[in-house]
Design a protein around this motif. Sequence first.
Motif, PDB file in Angstrom:
ATOM      1  N   HIS A  63       0.811  -1.218   0.000  1.00 48.66           N
ATOM      2  CA  HIS A  63       0.000   0.000   0.000  1.00 48.66           C
ATOM      3  C   HIS A  63       0.848   1.272   0.000  1.00 48.66           C
ATOM      4  O   HIS A  63       0.785   2.086  -0.931  1.00 48.66           O
ATOM      5  CB  HIS A  63      -0.949  -0.022   1.210  1.00 48.66           C
ATOM      6  CG  HIS A  63      -1.823   1.185   1.331  1.00 48.66           C
ATOM      7  ND1 HIS A  63      -2.746   1.343   2.333  1.00 48.66           N
ATOM      8  CD2 HIS A  63      -1.920   2.327   0.585  1.00 48.66           C
ATOM      9  CE1 HIS A  63      -3.375   2.489   2.201  1.00 48.66           C
ATOM     10  NE2 HIS A  63      -2.891   3.109   1.153  1.00 48.66           N
ATOM     11  N   GLN A  64       1.651   1.461   1.032  1.00 42.62           N
ATOM     12  CA  GLN A  64       2.396   2.703   1.178  1.00 42.62           C
ATOM     13  C   GLN A  64       3.421   2.884   0.067  1.00 42.62           C
ATOM     14  O   GLN A  64       3.640   3.993  -0.426  1.00 42.62           O
ATOM     15  CB  GLN A  64       3.081   2.775   2.548  1.00 42.62           C
ATOM     16  CG  GLN A  64       3.449   4.201   2.958  1.00 42.62           C
ATOM     17  CD  GLN A  64       2.251   5.147   2.976  1.00 42.62           C
ATOM     18  OE1 GLN A  64       1.213   4.837   3.572  1.00 42.62           O
ATOM     19  NE2 GLN A  64       2.362   6.280   2.300  1.00 42.62           N
ATOM     20  N   GLU A  65       4.035   1.788  -0.333  1.00 40.50           N
ATOM     21  CA  GLU A  65       5.027   1.822  -1.411  1.00 40.50           C
ATOM     22  C   GLU A  65       4.392   2.296  -2.719  1.00 40.50           C
ATOM     23  O   GLU A  65       4.947   3.133  -3.445  1.00 40.50           O
ATOM     24  CB  GLU A  65       5.614   0.416  -1.576  1.00 40.50           C
ATOM     25  CG  GLU A  65       6.947   0.358  -2.274  1.00 40.50           C
ATOM     26  CD  GLU A  65       7.456  -1.072  -2.387  1.00 40.50           C
ATOM     27  OE1 GLU A  65       8.329  -1.299  -3.245  1.00 40.50           O
ATOM     28  OE2 GLU A  65       6.985  -1.948  -1.650  1.00 40.50           O
ATOM     29  N   VAL A  66       3.208   1.766  -3.004  1.00 38.75           N
ATOM     30  CA  VAL A  66       2.496   2.132  -4.237  1.00 38.75           C
ATOM     31  C   VAL A  66       2.074   3.604  -4.191  1.00 38.75           C
ATOM     32  O   VAL A  66       2.263   4.351  -5.160  1.00 38.75           O
ATOM     33  CB  VAL A  66       1.263   1.217  -4.449  1.00 38.75           C
ATOM     34  CG1 VAL A  66       0.401   1.733  -5.604  1.00 38.75           C
ATOM     35  CG2 VAL A  66       1.690  -0.221  -4.713  1.00 38.75           C
ATOM     36  N   VAL A  67       1.519   4.025  -3.052  1.00 42.88           N
ATOM     37  CA  VAL A  67       1.065   5.409  -2.903  1.00 42.88           C
ATOM     38  C   VAL A  67       2.245   6.378  -3.036  1.00 42.88           C
ATOM     39  O   VAL A  67       2.175   7.375  -3.769  1.00 42.88           O
ATOM     40  CB  VAL A  67       0.343   5.609  -1.551  1.00 42.88           C
ATOM     41  CG1 VAL A  67       0.072   7.091  -1.290  1.00 42.88           C
ATOM     42  CG2 VAL A  67      -0.956   4.821  -1.519  1.00 42.88           C
ATOM     43  N   ASP A  68       3.333   6.072  -2.329  1.00 38.80           N
ATOM     44  CA  ASP A  68       4.508   6.962  -2.355  1.00 38.80           C
ATOM     45  C   ASP A  68       5.081   7.076  -3.760  1.00 38.80           C
ATOM     46  O   ASP A  68       5.451   8.179  -4.203  1.00 38.80           O
ATOM     47  CB  ASP A  68       5.588   6.458  -1.394  1.00 38.80           C
ATOM     48  CG  ASP A  68       5.198   6.623   0.068  1.00 38.80           C
ATOM     49  OD1 ASP A  68       4.211   7.338   0.336  1.00 38.80           O
ATOM     50  OD2 ASP A  68       5.865   6.020   0.928  1.00 38.80           O
ATOM     51  N   GLY A  99      -9.729   9.085 -15.124  1.00 41.87           N
ATOM     52  CA  GLY A  99      -9.784   7.636 -14.972  1.00 41.87           C
ATOM     53  C   GLY A  99      -8.776   7.139 -13.957  1.00 41.87           C
ATOM     54  O   GLY A  99      -8.620   5.938 -13.759  1.00 41.87           O
ATOM     55  N   GLY A 100      -8.078   8.076 -13.286  1.00 36.69           N
ATOM     56  CA  GLY A 100      -7.089   7.731 -12.270  1.00 36.69           C
ATOM     57  C   GLY A 100      -7.734   7.347 -10.948  1.00 36.69           C
ATOM     58  O   GLY A 100      -8.962   7.273 -10.824  1.00 36.69           O
ATOM     59  N   ILE A 101      -6.901   7.135  -9.943  1.00 37.07           N
ATOM     60  CA  ILE A 101      -7.366   6.600  -8.664  1.00 37.07           C
ATOM     61  C   ILE A 101      -7.185   7.651  -7.567  1.00 37.07           C
ATOM     62  O   ILE A 101      -6.198   8.377  -7.551  1.00 37.07           O
ATOM     63  CB  ILE A 101      -6.586   5.317  -8.287  1.00 37.07           C
ATOM     64  CG1 ILE A 101      -6.368   4.418  -9.531  1.00 37.07           C
ATOM     65  CG2 ILE A 101      -7.310   4.554  -7.186  1.00 37.07           C
ATOM     66  CD1 ILE A 101      -7.604   3.904 -10.208  1.00 37.07           C
ATOM     67  N   ASP A 102      -8.111   7.657  -6.614  1.00 36.05           N
ATOM     68  CA  ASP A 102      -8.126   8.687  -5.571  1.00 36.05           C
ATOM     69  C   ASP A 102      -6.816   8.809  -4.800  1.00 36.05           C
ATOM     70  O   ASP A 102      -6.418   9.904  -4.411  1.00 36.05           O
ATOM     71  CB  ASP A 102      -9.299   8.467  -4.604  1.00 36.05           C
ATOM     72  CG  ASP A 102      -9.295   7.095  -3.916  1.00 36.05           C
ATOM     73  OD1 ASP A 102      -8.395   6.261  -4.189  1.00 36.05           O
ATOM     74  OD2 ASP A 102     -10.207   6.851  -3.099  1.00 36.05           O
ATOM     75  N   PHE A 103      -6.103   7.687  -4.581  1.00 35.75           N
ATOM     76  CA  PHE A 103      -4.928   7.740  -3.706  1.00 35.75           C
ATOM     77  C   PHE A 103      -3.760   8.516  -4.307  1.00 35.75           C
ATOM     78  O   PHE A 103      -2.836   8.896  -3.588  1.00 35.75           O
ATOM     79  CB  PHE A 103      -4.480   6.337  -3.252  1.00 35.75           C
ATOM     80  CG  PHE A 103      -3.912   5.440  -4.326  1.00 35.75           C
ATOM     81  CD1 PHE A 103      -2.606   5.597  -4.778  1.00 35.75           C
ATOM     82  CD2 PHE A 103      -4.679   4.413  -4.860  1.00 35.75           C
ATOM     83  CE1 PHE A 103      -2.081   4.760  -5.752  1.00 35.75           C
ATOM     84  CE2 PHE A 103      -4.155   3.577  -5.831  1.00 35.75           C
ATOM     85  CZ  PHE A 103      -2.854   3.745  -6.277  1.00 35.75           C
ATOM     86  N   PHE A 104      -3.801   8.781  -5.620  1.00 30.81           N
ATOM     87  CA  PHE A 104      -2.799   9.696  -6.170  1.00 30.81           C
ATOM     88  C   PHE A 104      -3.405  10.962  -6.767  1.00 30.81           C
ATOM     89  O   PHE A 104      -2.788  12.015  -6.748  1.00 30.81           O
ATOM     90  CB  PHE A 104      -1.845   9.017  -7.171  1.00 30.81           C
ATOM     91  CG  PHE A 104      -2.476   8.412  -8.401  1.00 30.81           C
ATOM     92  CD1 PHE A 104      -2.809   9.188  -9.496  1.00 30.81           C
ATOM     93  CD2 PHE A 104      -2.679   7.036  -8.484  1.00 30.81           C
ATOM     94  CE1 PHE A 104      -3.354   8.638 -10.647  1.00 30.81           C
ATOM     95  CE2 PHE A 104      -3.217   6.467  -9.632  1.00 30.81           C
ATOM     96  CZ  PHE A 104      -3.558   7.264 -10.719  1.00 30.81           C
TER      97      PHE A 104
END
Length: 220
Positions: A63-68, A99-104
């Motif tokens: 999770h954190q790795e992907v978000v960062d 079409g992107g994702i909220d976490f970025f």
Amino acid sequence: MSKNRIIFCDFDGTITVNDNIVAIMKHFQPPGWDALVDQVIHKKISIREGVGRMFALLPTSMHQEVVDYAIGNVTIRAGFRELLEYCSREDVHFLVTSGGIDFFVYPVLSQFPIPQENIYCNGSDFSGSHIRIEWPHACDEHCANDCGMCKTTIIRQYPAESYERILIGDSVTDFEGAKLADIVFARAHLVQLCKELNLNYYPFENFFDVIKQLEEMRTR
């Protein structure tokens, strides 16, 4: 009576220089991701299915790795802040249709004066074993493309008789919306579609190009 001007602006590859979903997949290399991208581009599977299956390849332990990585990898296209200033000054309503994702999408755009209710994107759920994408802005009864984040559904909320509808985009996620827009600012894949369908479009490389053209159209 003159129409209200409204902009529907893509995020990945438009506001940002790179496509963030593809960048995430290229970086983490989950097995099978490239075949899914290819199937989406060639319309063998829907955008919703493709994006959902791509992220399902990534365990939530990352999770954190992907978000960062997603946030740190972003470069904003030149002139974006100036475009927002132009829209504010000229009373042009500005929506991000991504079409992107909220976490970025949300963290990247938090540096700009865009109300969160004007940002449309997909959601994410990290509570299970693998990342699950959520689809709060699905297709309405007029769209059967299984878009995931349906840009045409949002565009239809602003009727053509009241609004001059302007779309800014670059890719397969913008194809259907471009057909509804009065004016399209296009780059990359979207340019070819606009040519093929003889749409009213202007190519652009940065948002200074967009501002210049909007200003020229306003003063005609």
